[in-house]
Design an enzyme around this catalytic site. Sequence first.
Site, mmCIF file in Angstrom:
data_model
loop_
_atom_site.group_PDB
_atom_site.id
_atom_site.type_symbol
_atom_site.label_atom_id
_atom_site.label_comp_id
_atom_site.label_asym_id
_atom_site.label_seq_id
_atom_site.Cartn_x
_atom_site.Cartn_y
_atom_site.Cartn_z
ATOM 1 N N SER A 211 -33.363 26.293 -61.354
ATOM 2 C CA SER A 211 -34.042 26.962 -60.240
ATOM 3 C C SER A 211 -35.540 26.720 -60.346
ATOM 4 C CB SER A 211 -33.775 28.465 -60.281
ATOM 5 O OG SER A 211 -34.459 29.041 -61.393
ATOM 6 N N GLU B 204 -37.811 28.769 -60.288
ATOM 7 C CA GLU B 204 -38.424 29.742 -61.198
ATOM 8 C C GLU B 204 -38.330 29.236 -62.640
ATOM 9 O OE1 GLU B 204 -36.399 30.589 -58.620
ATOM 10 O OE2 GLU B 204 -38.061 31.418 -57.452
ATOM 11 N N SER C 190 -19.753 21.201 -58.099
ATOM 12 C CA SER C 190 -19.765 20.317 -56.933
ATOM 13 C C SER C 190 -18.696 19.251 -57.086
ATOM 14 C CB SER C 190 -21.127 19.631 -56.813
ATOM 15 O OG SER C 190 -22.164 20.576 -56.726
ATOM 16 N N GLN D 187 -19.220 18.103 -62.791
ATOM 17 C CA GLN D 187 -19.973 18.643 -63.921
ATOM 18 C C GLN D 187 -19.582 20.097 -64.158
ATOM 19 O OE1 GLN D 187 -24.000 19.874 -62.933
ATOM 20 N NE2 GLN D 187 -24.771 18.884 -64.788
ATOM 21 N N GLY D 188 -18.983 20.391 -65.311
ATOM 22 C CA GLY D 188 -18.599 21.768 -65.635
ATOM 23 C C GLY D 188 -19.649 22.420 -66.511
ATOM 24 N N TYR D 189 -20.656 23.007 -65.880
ATOM 25 C CA TYR D 189 -21.736 23.648 -66.635
ATOM 26 C C TYR D 189 -21.784 25.142 -66.362
ATOM 27 C CZ TYR D 189 -24.208 19.455 -68.406
ATOM 28 O OH TYR D 189 -24.583 18.334 -69.091
ATOM 29 N N SER D 190 -22.220 25.492 -65.156
ATOM 30 C CA SER D 190 -22.456 26.906 -64.831
ATOM 31 C C SER D 190 -21.189 27.733 -64.884
ATOM 32 C CB SER D 190 -23.053 27.034 -63.432
ATOM 33 O OG SER D 190 -24.306 26.403 -63.366
ATOM 34 N N GLU E 105 -33.817 10.844 -65.196
ATOM 35 C CA GLU E 105 -33.808 11.114 -63.767
ATOM 36 C C GLU E 105 -34.867 12.108 -63.335
ATOM 37 O OE1 GLU E 105 -31.217 9.440 -62.041
ATOM 38 O OE2 GLU E 105 -30.857 8.576 -63.991
#
Lengths: 381, 400
Positions: free
Chosen positions: B384, B386, B161, B126-129, B244
Amino acid sequence: MSAVWADDAQSMFADSVERFVTQTYTFEHRQQRLRTGDPDRRDWRQMAEMGWLGLPFPEEVGGFGGSWQDVALLMRRFGRGLVVEPYLPGVVLSGGLIASLGQGAQHQRYLPPLIDGSLQLALAHETGTLRACPDGGGLGLHGHAAMVWGGATAEAFVVAARLTGDLGVETDDIAIVVVERDSPGLAVTGFPTVDGHQAASIRLTDVRVPADRVLTRDGAAALAWTRDVGAAMVCAEGIGVMEVLFEDTLAYLKERRQFGKPLASHQALQHRLVDMHALWREADGMAAMAVQALDATGSRDDVSARAMAVSSAKVHVAGALRQLGQEAVQLHGAIGVTDEFRISHYFKRATSLSLQYGDADHHRRRCGELLKRRHTKTTSP
Amino acid sequence: MNLLEREEDRRFADEVRAFVSAHLPAALAHKVGTEQYLDKPDVQVWQAALAERGWLAYTWPEAYGGPGWTPRQQFIFDAVCTEMDCPPLNPMGLRMVAPVIQRYGTPWQKERFLEPIRQSTEWWCQGYSEPNAGSDLASLATRAERRGDRYVVNGQKIWTSYAHWADWMFCLVRTDREAKAQRGISFLLIDMRSPGIEVRPIVQLDGVHNFNQVFFTDVEVPVAQLVGEENQGWTCAKYLLSHERLETASLSACQRTMRRLKQVAFASREGGGPTPADEPLFLGRLVDADVRLTALELRVLDFLGRQDHGQPLGAEVSELKIRGTELYQYTLELLMHACGESSLAYHRDFVLGQAEQPSAGSDDAATAATRYFNRRCMSILGGSNEIQRNVVAKAALGLY
C-alpha cells in the site's frame, strides 16, 4: 540530484559559487546585510570579480559564454544561499536584452559596466500599463510598472512597452528601450520585498527616449523569450531553496524530541516528509527540463516546445515550492514562524519565486492553450 | 520524453512497432484501448505471439532464454506496447516467480517450470496475502507440515489475482511456528489441480472477477517443490521485491489513460457544442495531470539511467509507486469527468469484455466510471502507498 545536473561538478563556476554561498554568504552574513544594507555593493562587486556577472553573455560582447545550464547552476546555488542580489532581473534578463537586441554603441555603454559590477540594471515589462509612441526619431514613454525587481538600486531600466500609433491606438508591437534613472519624467520609488530582495515601482510621464536608446520596436518575441528565461531560472533557483527546506526539515525531525522521543518517530510526520521528498525530486527534473529547453532553442523558433517545457516546469515547481514551503514551516513548529530561524526565510523566497514570471495558473492556462492547439484538428472552410 | 534520443533506440522501437502491427489483432487492441476486461484467451493470444518470437520473457537473462535486451530496451518495448494497446502481460509467472526460480531454484525446478512460463503454456498465481496478513505479510498463518517427502498445507490465501486461471501457485507458508514471523516462512510451488484446493471468486466493485480466495485442506506438496531452504522463504520473497522497481510506477497505464483523456477532452462533439477542454477549470486539471506525468517520466528516466550504469536504485524508488498510482487514479477520475454523467450508465457486458459495444453512448464513457472504481485498488495492492511511505522514510530518509 537529477542526472541532468550532472555536469555540475565540471562547471567552472560551481566550486566558487559553492564556496561563496557556504563560507561568505552565510545566513548570518545575509541577515546582517539586510539589517545594514550594502551601500558599497560589496557582495555585488565580489560576484563581479568572480566573473559571474559576465556568465550569461557571449564572448563577443565581453561575457564568458556560459550556457543556460551554467546560469541555472548558479541560480540554484543562489537559491540555497538565499542570495538577495538582483542577478536574474538585473544581469540575466536586462543584460540579455541589451546583448541580443543592442547595437555596438549600446553594447559599449551598458555591458562592460554591467559585467564589472559598476552598473546595475532592472527590467520593467508590465506591457499592460507601459506605453510607447513615436516621438521624432525616438519614442515617448508613458505609464507605470508596479514591480520592477532590482529597481531600487538600478542606474538604468530596460523597459518593454506596448507601441501605440500617433492617435494612441494600441498595436501588437512591443518596443524595448533603455531609460536611465536620471531621465526627466521618470519617477522611481524603491522598496524592500518580503523575501529580502528589493524592487521599485516606476512611473513614466512623457519620458523621451532617443533613437540610440531604442533596442527594438519589434520586441514581442524577444520579450516572450526573456519571460521564459525568467520562468526557467526561478525554477532553478527554487530547486536550491527546496533543497534547504527539505534538508533542514529532515534534520529537525530527527533531532527535536517531545514526549520522550524524536519527532521523526511519528508516522504521520514521516509520511509528510516522504511526500515532500518525492515532490522535490520531481521538481528537480522539471526545472532541469526547462533549462535544457532554453539551451535547445538555439534558433529560438520552436517556440511551442520551449513554451510547453517552461510552463509545465513552472506549474510543477510552483506547486512544489508551495507545498515544501508550507510543510517545512509547519513541521518546525513555532520556530518556523520566527524571523530568527532561517526556515521562514526559505519559505518566503519559495513563495516569491512561485509568483514571479507567471504564477501557476498563468502557466497552466498557457499549457492548456498549447495542448488545445496541438490536439484540435482545424477543419478548413 | 527523451527515451528515443539515440538512433539505435529509435530503430528498436520501430522493430517493436512492426511486430505489434503484424501480430496484434485490431479487435483485441480495441478491447484494451477501451479498458474492457480481458479474459484469459485474450491475453493468451498476445502472449503466445510474443512467445513464438522469443519476446515474451523479455526481462529474463539470456542464459534463461531472454532476448538479451538492456533495461532501456525493455522500457522502450513496454512503452511501445502501451502506445499500441497491447494487452498487459500476466506478470505472475514471467516476472514474479521466474526470477526467484532462476536465483534460488534447484536444477529440476528450473527445468520443470521455466520453459512453460517462457512459452506461456502454464499460468501462475501468487499466494501471499491472507485475511489476517495483508500489509503485515510476515504474520501469515497458512501452515505446511513436513511429513516424509511432502508438505501438507492447510490454510487460506486471499486477493489471489488470476487464481482461477492458474495452473500453479507460488505460495508463502509457515513451516516453523516457533520462529519469529519472517524466520519461519517457506516458498512452495503448488499445483493448483492438487486435491484439497478450493478457489472462490471475489467480485470487485465494478463487477470484474479477478481476485479470489484460495482454501487449502490437507494439500500435499512434494518437497521437491520447496524453493530455497526451508524457513528461508522470506529471502525469496524479498528478492522478488527488489526486482521490477521501475514497473511499479504504472507509467504505461498513466500514459495510456492520458492519451485517451486528451482524445476525449479535445474531440469535437457531433452537432457542435463545447468540448470538455472548453471548460477552463477542467483544462487546468488536465494540465496538472499532464505536468505530473512529465515529472514522473523524467524521474523514471533518471532511474533508468542509473540502471544503465549498473547503479543501485535506492529505497526512494518506492516513491514512483506512490506518485505513479496516485497519478493514474487522478487521470482516470478526470476521464470520468470528461465523459460526464453518461459514464454512470452501467454497461456490464461491455465492461466485462463480453459485448462488442455498449448499448448506448461511447466506448470511453462505458468504462470510465467502472475503471475509476476498479483502479482504486492500485494504491492498496503491491504494498500500500502507506507502507511505501514507511519504506522510504526508513530506508531512504533514515527517519526511524
